[in-house]
Motif scaffolding. Structure first.
Motif, short mmCIF file in Angstrom:
data_model
loop_
_atom_site.label_atom_id
_atom_site.label_comp_id
_atom_site.label_asym_id
_atom_site.label_seq_id
_atom_site.Cartn_x
_atom_site.Cartn_y
_atom_site.Cartn_z
N SER A 5 0.83 -1.21 0.00
CA SER A 5 0.00 0.00 0.00
C SER A 5 0.85 1.24 0.00
CB SER A 5 -0.92 -0.01 1.23
OG SER A 5 -1.57 1.23 1.34
N GLY A 9 1.23 4.50 -3.22
CA GLY A 9 0.85 5.88 -3.15
C GLY A 9 0.89 6.33 -1.78
N ARG A 12 -3.30 3.58 2.80
CA ARG A 12 -4.57 2.96 2.47
C ARG A 12 -5.69 3.94 2.78
NH1 ARG A 12 -5.56 -1.42 6.23
NH2 ARG A 12 -3.44 -1.99 5.70
N ASP A 13 -6.79 3.81 2.05
CA ASP A 13 -7.95 4.69 2.26
C ASP A 13 -8.42 4.57 3.70
OD1 ASP A 13 -10.19 6.13 2.09
OD2 ASP A 13 -11.16 4.95 0.53
N GLY A 17 -13.07 5.70 -0.32
CA GLY A 17 -12.15 5.98 -1.40
C GLY A 17 -12.27 5.02 -2.54
N VAL A 22 -7.26 0.95 -6.40
CA VAL A 22 -5.87 0.69 -6.03
C VAL A 22 -5.46 -0.71 -6.46
CG1 VAL A 22 -4.29 0.45 -4.09
CG2 VAL A 22 -5.93 2.34 -4.14
N GLU A 218 -9.63 14.14 -1.01
CA GLU A 218 -8.73 13.13 -0.45
C GLU A 218 -8.30 12.12 -1.51
OE1 GLU A 218 -10.45 13.04 4.14
OE2 GLU A 218 -11.36 11.80 2.59
N SER A 219 -9.23 11.71 -2.35
CA SER A 219 -8.90 10.75 -3.40
C SER A 219 -7.91 11.36 -4.39
CB SER A 219 -10.18 10.32 -4.13
OG SER A 219 -11.08 9.71 -3.24
N GLU A 222 -4.49 11.29 -2.88
CA GLU A 222 -3.94 9.94 -2.92
C GLU A 222 -3.28 9.66 -4.27
OE1 GLU A 222 -5.75 5.45 -2.67
OE2 GLU A 222 -6.50 6.96 -1.29
N ARG A 226 0.79 9.33 -5.28
CA ARG A 226 1.27 8.21 -6.08
C ARG A 226 2.13 8.69 -7.25
NH1 ARG A 226 -3.48 5.69 -6.11
NH2 ARG A 226 -4.17 6.23 -8.19
N ARG A 249 -7.74 10.39 7.33
CA ARG A 249 -7.15 10.19 6.00
C ARG A 249 -6.31 11.39 5.59
NH1 ARG A 249 -10.42 9.32 0.27
NH2 ARG A 249 -8.75 8.28 -0.86
N GLN A 253 -2.23 11.60 4.83
CA GLN A 253 -1.68 12.13 3.59
C GLN A 253 -0.69 13.26 3.86
OE1 GLN A 253 -5.44 13.00 1.73
NE2 GLN A 253 -5.39 11.13 0.49
#
Length: 1013
Positions: A5, A9, A12-13, A17, A22, A218-219, A222, A226, A249, A253
């Motif tokens: 994970s 990136g 993990r979510d 997410g 992923v 947030e996505s 992520e 990555r 989350r 990040q």
């Protein structure tokens, strides 16, 4: 946290997410598909065509992602309260029927009134008219209503479509394109969803939309982690963590982005602060994913390393948008091409906020065209933040796009010893490694050497506080690989190849954010109202806000409200806005000291004006200068940003506005240079200019100077050619200036110009009444009446009585109206004012006709007043007064059985109306004639006249006339047994009367509707 994970990136979510995404990306990487796809792309991130993130869609018509917004040919304001709530409910269910019961619940959370469903109907009716320019319609469909609009025209739909597109693109291994889609989705937001819409029933939906926004952000982070963009995400994620401190989350990040940027200690501090927050507030510990990430950071787990650029699919030549500036795809600058490298930029301001759009424009200017030197000139008034913005842009762009050096110099244009181009070139050459003995003494030779040294380098040059094109031009490089950022308060429009970008004051939310960052959030949150008052008192100027914060920081015992009180006095405000070396007055004084005497006088006298904008001709009136192009007087002020140009008027001349604190400075100069008589004379000319324009506008509409009492106050006449252009369409001119009228009336009253004060109201009343701005008229009337009563001005009092009995008659009972009119008539007779006598007698005639009933004496008195009014108007040659009086007498004669006499008088009134060319007059006489026809049983002829009158008032944009004609038309249609058409006309009439707050007429129409069943 598992190593796989972390490699893909990072983390993990932690909430909602893309777990399947992923997995799919890992699978594609295992087959070597993702890297190959990206290597074929070779496209800069912010140059991707829109089709790669979402299909082509129509423009947004309804905006719910922020304050509710309707967009047609221009932005359309939806009144707050019920109308906003109803429209939001319909928009959230676009294409579906929303029941009336639900709409009642949306508007009234508890205990709706008995008339709730009727009030919802009124809201829907008004919304239909508001939405007409957009093409959206609201259809009645039991058990409620349905908004008919392409879903793509809703920003909510477009947001969700872009998020779904991003999900699909990630599954296909197209991370770059997915980030584009998510950034586009984020750009649709203008604030919290449905902010300002007051409805408990809609709150849950708004909260859900806000949550969707956060999940999408947030996505996107992520994916960008990555791709190896950790360094440039730190600021953006930090801001969101501060706004949403409990989202794990986002914390994870931010920790990963900091760690990968070499900031291990700060990453661990983010974790520890979060752990303390949870323990203190909730008695909880961070989740297992976040704890595992902390362990990995402490042990320098290899799985946390940044992804390889080639593996991440980021090309060394690609640019990636981070929302403010496009950045290159790696975090390591390219080594310079030989020789020493100068990095002279000052430290980036730690409290820098906002300016996202400006920074994006700077990026575009400097980077979009690889064939020319990009030159961005940042313009703005003292204290607006030009230098801070330039330095921020330099740091964001410099090391990435200009790795061979960033040169900086304060040119000191506003000081006594500005740097010459030769001085600056000498500094730059020394910074680039040229020994001082080798620097040529000649400025031209220095420039040639400088351009040669940067010819094969990527260098950014920041020239702060430039005074002229001559100071800047010799310092420009010749290589298109270089970029230049210039700041100036002068308009350097002649710098070759430059793009000028205006820096405005901060928005209110951004200003509050700056105050929180500089002063501390706790103090701002403790006194939110005082903080907002400080933002307004400082005119939202960054320098002024920093001064405020510095003073309050130095005096921690001061409440914010105490400084608000100190700043309340305009005469002392600039004294209070100084702290140590920070001061606003000095910068403005240096710019002001360069004015010639006329510019200085213009600047000072303009401070007298308090309206929302300053009309183009105002400067000429204040200084008594009638040059054909009035803006010539204000351009020197605009050039140094001591006056803002905010648009052009209908004649094509510039309209201006003062920044709040600049006006305070101008008031200081006014007190120094103009005594009270001089100021009064300037205001007299300015109000005289308004009276000239209003008089000419009325004459163009009425066919002459009719229907108004003249006080004989002095006039000032703007230049003829300009005046002709300005008043080519009187209504258009009036609409652009209407909002300033109250300030003008108050200004006249404040300087003791009582006659001008009431004359302004009299001259404006006709257009205000015709356009339905009766609330405005009432406010102006009240202001002028106070001044007139205090001065004992009998002519002014009588004139205002006549105005009130024309446009504001519904605000007085009959007995009061009659007493006021009779007193006004007595005063006018004594003063010998024949026009005023005619106007007031006509008003008395109308009132007595209305109240006489079957009383022959009352009817005879009304006729007598009418005949004497007509004689007065004939004496004065007032065609407007004549047709109005003939119309009144004709209508009453026809209504009392004297049909032929009534028809003759109405025909004469129509002929006079046509002679004036006043289309509204024609419509009014047609309406009166239709009434006589209806009473005589000639309903077909009445309907024909009313239809013609309706077309005229609609062409004129006369809502009050339209409401009256629609009501009369409904009566005729009822008499002809056409109930459905009558109902439609009554509903339209009711809505117009409601908007205009004509309560008596509204009640009458509602009773007619109720009678239809």
């Amino acid at each position: 946290m598992d190593a796989s994970s972390l490699r893909t990136g990072g983390i993990r979510d932690l909430s909602v997410g893309y777990p399947r995404t992923v997995t799919a990306v890992r699978r594609m990487r295992g087959h070597g598909l993702v890297g190959r796809r990206r290597r074929e792309c070779r496209i800069a991130f912010d140059e991707l065509p829109p089709a790669q993130s979402a299909p082509s869609t129509p423009s947004v018509v309804l905006g719910l992602l922020g304050p509710l917004e309707v967009i047609g040919a221009a932005s359309i304001r939806v009144p707050p309260g019920r109308q906003q709530a109803v429209l939001a409910a319909l928009a959230l269910a676009v294409g579906r029927v929303v029941s009336s019961d639900h709409l009642v619940d949306v508007v009234w959370a508890q205990e709706p009134p008995d008339t709730a469903r009727t009030q919802v109907q009124i809201c829907v009716s008004r919304l239909r008219r508001l939405l007409e320019p957009t093409g959206a319609t609201i259809e009645t469909q039991p058990p409620g209503y349905r908004l008919s609009l392409a879903p793509e025209a809703l920003d909510v739909h477009r947001f969700h479509a872009l998020v779904r597109s991003a999900d699909r693109l990630v599954l296909e291994g197209q991370d770059l394109e997915a980030v584009t889609a998510l950034r586009s989705a984020a750009a649709l937001w203008r604030g919290p969803a449905l902010s300002g819409v007051d409805s408990e029933a809609l709150r849950a939906q708004a909260t859900r939309l806000d949550e969707d926004r956060l999940v999408a952000q947030e996505s996107g982070f992520e994916i960008e982690l990555r791709l190896g963009r950790h360094a440039r995400l730190i600021g953006e994620i930090t801001a969101l963590v501060e706004a949403h401190p409990l989202r794990e989350r986002l914390r994870a990040q931010l920790m990963l982005a900091l760690y990968r940027s070499g900031r291990q200690a700060e990453a661990l501090e983010v974790y520890r602060a979060f752990r303390a927050l949870l323990a203190d507030d909730l008695g909880l510990e961070p989740g297992p994913e976040l704890r595992e990430l902390e362990r990995a950071i402490l042990t320098a787990d290899a799985s946390l390393r940044a992804p390889d650029p080639a593996e991440a699919g980021v090309l060394s030549t690609g640019a990636v948008s981070t929302g403010a500036l496009s950045m290159p795809p790696t975090d390591t600058p390219t080594p310079p091409v030989g020789g020493p490298t100068a990095f002279q930029l000052p430290t980036a301001p730690a409290d820098f906020v906002g300016r996202t759009q400006t920074l994006d424009l700077v990026r575009s200017v400097l980077l979009d065209d690889p064939t020319t030197v990009g030159i961005a000139v940042l313009l703005g008034p003292p204290g607006v933040g030009k230098s801070a913005t330039a330095v921020q842009a330099g740091h964001l762009l410099g090391a990435e796009h200009f790795p061979d050096g960033q040169l900086y110099c304060d040119l000191r244009a506003i000081e006594d010893d500005p740097l010459s181009p030769a001085d600056v070139l000498g500094r730059f050459l020394r910074a680039l490694g040229v020994p001082p003995p080798a620097i040529p003494p000649d400025a031209g030779e220095r420039g040639a050497m400088f351009r040669g040294m940067v010819a094969d380098r990527r260098v950014l040059i920041v020239l702060d506080d430039a005074g002229s094109e001559a100071q800047v031009t010799p310092l420009l490089p010749g290589s298109p690989q270089c970029g230049v950022i210039v700041t100036s308060r002068s308009r350097l429009t002649a710098v070759p190849g430059a793009t000028c970008l205006e820096i405005d004051v901060l928005t209110v939310p951004t200003a509050l954010r700056l105050l929180s960052q500089t002063l501390g959030r706790e103090r701002v949150d403790a006194e939110p109202e005082a903080a907002l008052a400080l933002v307004h008192a400082t005119g939202r100027l960054p320098l002024a806000l920093r001064i405020v914060a510095a003073r309050l920081t130095a005096r921690s015992h001061w409440p914010l409200a105490g400084l608000v009180n100190r700043l309340a006095d305009e005469r002392r405000r600039l004294d209070e806005l100084s702290h140590g070396d920070l001061t606003l007055r000095a910068g403005m004084s240096l710019a002001h000291d360069g004015f010639d005497p006329l510019a200085a006088r213009t600047f000072a006298l303009l401070a007298l004006l308090t309206g929302p904008t300053i009309p183009a001709w105002a400067a000429g009136a204040l200084v008594d200068d009638d040059r054909p192009f009035p803006s010539d007087l204000t351009e020197p002020l605009v050039d140094v940003h001591l006056l803002d140009a905010v648009g052009v008027d209908v004649a094509g001349e510039t309209v201006h506005r003062f920044q709040e604190l600049v006006r305070v400075f101008a008031l200081e100069k006014l007190a120094e240079s103009a005594d009270a008589p001089m100021q009064r004379a300037a205001v007299e000319r300015f109000t005289g200019g308004w009276l000239t324009l209003l008089t000419e506008a009325n004459a163009r509409l009425l066919g002459g100077d009719f229907l108004q009492i003249d006080g004989g106050s002095p006039r000032w006449t703007p230049p003829q050619g300009y005046r002709e252009r300005l008043l080519a369409d009187p209504y258009r001119w009036f609409e652009t200036e209407r909002s300033a009228l109250r300030d003008v009336v108050e200004l006249a009253a404040a300087h003791g110009l009582v006659t001008q004060c009431w004359e302004l109201v009299v001259r404006a009343s006709i257009m205000l009444e015709r356009r339905g701005y009766l609330t405005d008229l009432a406010a102006l009337h009240a202001c002028a009446l106070t001044a007139v009563d205090a001065a004992g001005d009998r002519l002014g009092a009588a004139a205002l009585v006549e105005v009130a009995n024309s446009g504001l008659r519904d605000r007085y009972d009959t007995a009061t109206r009659r007493a006021l009119l009779e007193q006004a008539l007595a005063d006018l007779l004594e003063l010998g004012n024949r026009t005023g006598e005619g106007l007031v007698r006509r008003q008395l005639a109308h009132l007595l006709f209305t109240t006489a009933g079957d009383d022959p004496a009352g009817h005879a008195a009304a006729v007598d007043h009418g005949e004497q009014a007509l004689a007065a108007f004939v004496d004065r040659g007032d065609l407007g007064g004549q047709w109005r009086t003939l119309m009144l007498l004709g209508r009453e004669a026809a209504g009392h059985g004297a049909t032929e006499q009534g028809r003759a008088r109405l025909a004469e009134a129509l002929e006079l109306a046509h002679r004036t060319g006043d289309r509204r007059a024609i419509a009014q006489v047609l309406r009166a004639s239709a009434g006589a026809d209806t009473a005589d049983g000639r309903t077909d002829l009445a309907e024909e006249k009313l239809t013609a009158a309706l077309e005229l008032v609609r062409e004129l944009g006369d809502p009050l006339g339209e409401a009256m004609v629609m009501r009369d038309l409904a009566r005729v249609q009822l008499g002809r047994s056409r109930g459905a058409e009558a109902r439609a006309a009554l509903l339209a009439s009711r809505d117009l009367f409601a908007e205009l707050r004509q309560e008596a007429a509204l009640g009458e129409v509602e009773r007619m509707i109720a009678a239809l069943g």
